[in-house]
Enzyme design. Structure first.
Site, mmCIF file in Angstrom:
data_model
loop_
_atom_site.group_PDB
_atom_site.id
_atom_site.type_symbol
_atom_site.label_atom_id
_atom_site.label_comp_id
_atom_site.label_asym_id
_atom_site.label_seq_id
_atom_site.Cartn_x
_atom_site.Cartn_y
_atom_site.Cartn_z
ATOM 1 N N ASP A 178 0.887 -1.135 -0.018
ATOM 2 C CA ASP A 178 0.258 -0.183 0.195
ATOM 3 C C ASP A 178 0.783 1.395 0.186
ATOM 4 O O ASP A 178 2.073 1.354 0.211
ATOM 5 C CB ASP A 178 -0.888 0.150 1.291
ATOM 6 C CG ASP A 178 -0.317 0.063 2.612
ATOM 7 O OD1 ASP A 178 0.725 -0.525 2.827
ATOM 8 O OD2 ASP A 178 -0.733 0.894 3.438
ATOM 9 N N GLU A 193 0.029 -1.337 5.667
ATOM 10 C CA GLU A 193 1.267 -0.876 6.513
ATOM 11 C C GLU A 193 0.966 0.878 6.840
ATOM 12 O O GLU A 193 1.218 1.205 8.107
ATOM 13 C CB GLU A 193 2.352 -1.134 5.535
ATOM 14 C CG GLU A 193 3.774 -0.699 6.679
ATOM 15 C CD GLU A 193 4.258 0.863 6.672
ATOM 16 O OE1 GLU A 193 5.099 0.984 7.542
ATOM 17 O OE2 GLU A 193 3.815 1.410 5.774
#
Length: 379
Positions: A82, A144
């Site tokens: 991400d 994350e």
């Protein structure tokens, strides 16, 4: 070990640019996960996807692939799928020897640079007669950027690695994070009483005023060398002619000292209670530990191997103490020794995000050298 060839470097840059073009903000990593899975399976690696997406709030799970080595021991290499929200289309271009976004948004080098490096490292060995000196477990996590949710939801008992690495510190290559903070989040909702602001303001109880008084009294900013606190969001009210009956704020405290985190959180919560009482408002407040801090000893195997790998590639290793978190925090908390290595990115999370071609290619060289270094230090 043979260094990366010109073909390896060219392919790395192509892979990086292709990954950057795939938007993958936290929670919407599916397209990026599918691309990584396609790449790895195309190399003959089996890719397993867990069900962490549900817990992490993502449309994809964590991806795990394994590459056997000469020795039975293995190390973990991890990158997150991400990015922060892009806010603008991503068009990677090379400007003055570095990758940038031609548009006004982020580039996504955090952490697409590391993803590209891991894919090309796998390509270097997959299906060839010369296996790596040690086995590699490749892990690609989701979510994350919004609290290490994917890494925290990952079952580390599935790993056999002796230790691991993430490449997720935005600073020049050579840095090895040896200490990262504990991070607590505070969410407070103040409930006042609505009233017409022009006719009956005396009957109202402003939740925004109470919140403002609380914030004004809080210890914020850099509190000492290793401790910070911040109020990041505040929202409330419905219209200018209504005394606001509700206000919500989010704050955080980070420190390398757990006791300091607890003390500052307590002080912030106390100010919230005092301001709510003074403003005749009700208060709902929650405190959540988003991730646990850690310190690594200089002689720890993952630090020693990283130091040797960096030296072998011509970099000067140096130890970093950071105020940011990374998946390494989650793995350390789960009992797996893990180091966060500098990845050469600049201005991550900003429209001017950039990574030089030299840094991107250098990260691949370091990843290759890590396998040799790890073979020297694993039991």
């Amino acid at each position: 070990m043979r260094r990366a060839t010109e073909t390896d470097r060219a392919r790395l840059n192509d892979t990086f640019a292709a990954l950057c073009r795939i938007e993958s903000p936290s929670g919407r990593e599916r397209a990026c996960a599918d691309r990584v899975t396609e790449e790895l399976r195309g190399l003959g690696l089996a890719v397993e996807e867990d069900d962490a997406g549900t817990a992490a709030g993502s449309d994809a799970g964590n991806l795990l692939a394994r590459l056997p080595g000469i020795r039975p021991q293995s190390i973990l290499l991890c990158a997150h799928l991400d990015t922060v929200p892009p806010l603008a289309p991503i068009d990677p271009v090379i400007v003055d020897g570095g990758w940038e976004n031609a548009g006004e948004g982020i580039l996504g080098a955090d952490n697409k640079a590391a993803i590209a490096v891991l894919i090309e490292l796998a390509r270097r060995f997959a299906g060839r007669e010369e296996p790596p000196p040690v086995g590699v477990e490749f892990l690609f996590t989701v979510s994350e950027e919004n609290g290490l949710r994917g890494a925290q939801a990952f079952d580390t008992s599935r790993l056999s690695s002796e230790f691991g690495y993430v490449f997720d510190h935005a600073s020049p290559i050579g840095g090895i994070v040896v200490a990262a903070p504990t991070y607590d989040q505070i969410v407070a909702v103040l409930h006042g009483r609505a009233a017409h602001a022009g006719i009956r303001p005396e009957e109202g109880r402003s939740a925004i005023v109470a919140a403002a008084r609380a914030i004004a009294a809080m210890p914020l900013g850099r509190l000492d060398e290793h401790t910070t606190a911040n109020v990041g969001t505040i929202a409330g009210g419905t219209a200018t002619n209504v005394v606001p009956e509700r206000c919500r704020l989010e704050a955080e405290v980070r420190s390398l000292d757990d006791a300091r985190v607890a003390a500052v959180v307590t002080e912030i919560v106390d100010h919230l209670h005092d301001a709510a009482n003074d403003g005749e408002c009700d208060l709902d407040v929650t405190v959540e530990r988003k991730f646990q801090g850690y310190r690594s000893k200089p002689g720890a195997p993952q630090i020693v191997a990283a130091t040797r790998a960096l030296e072998a590639c011509g970099y000067e290793p140096h130890h970093l103490v950071t105020g940011g978190g990374a998946d390494a925090n989650a793995f350390q908390a789960a009992g797996l020794a893990c180091a966060n290595l500098a990845d050469g990115t600049q201005r991550n999370h900003e429209p001017g995000e950039r990574i030089s071609v030299d840094a991107l290619e250098g990260m691949l060289e370091v990843a290759i050298a890590l396998l040799d270094a790890a073979a020297e230090v694993v039991p």
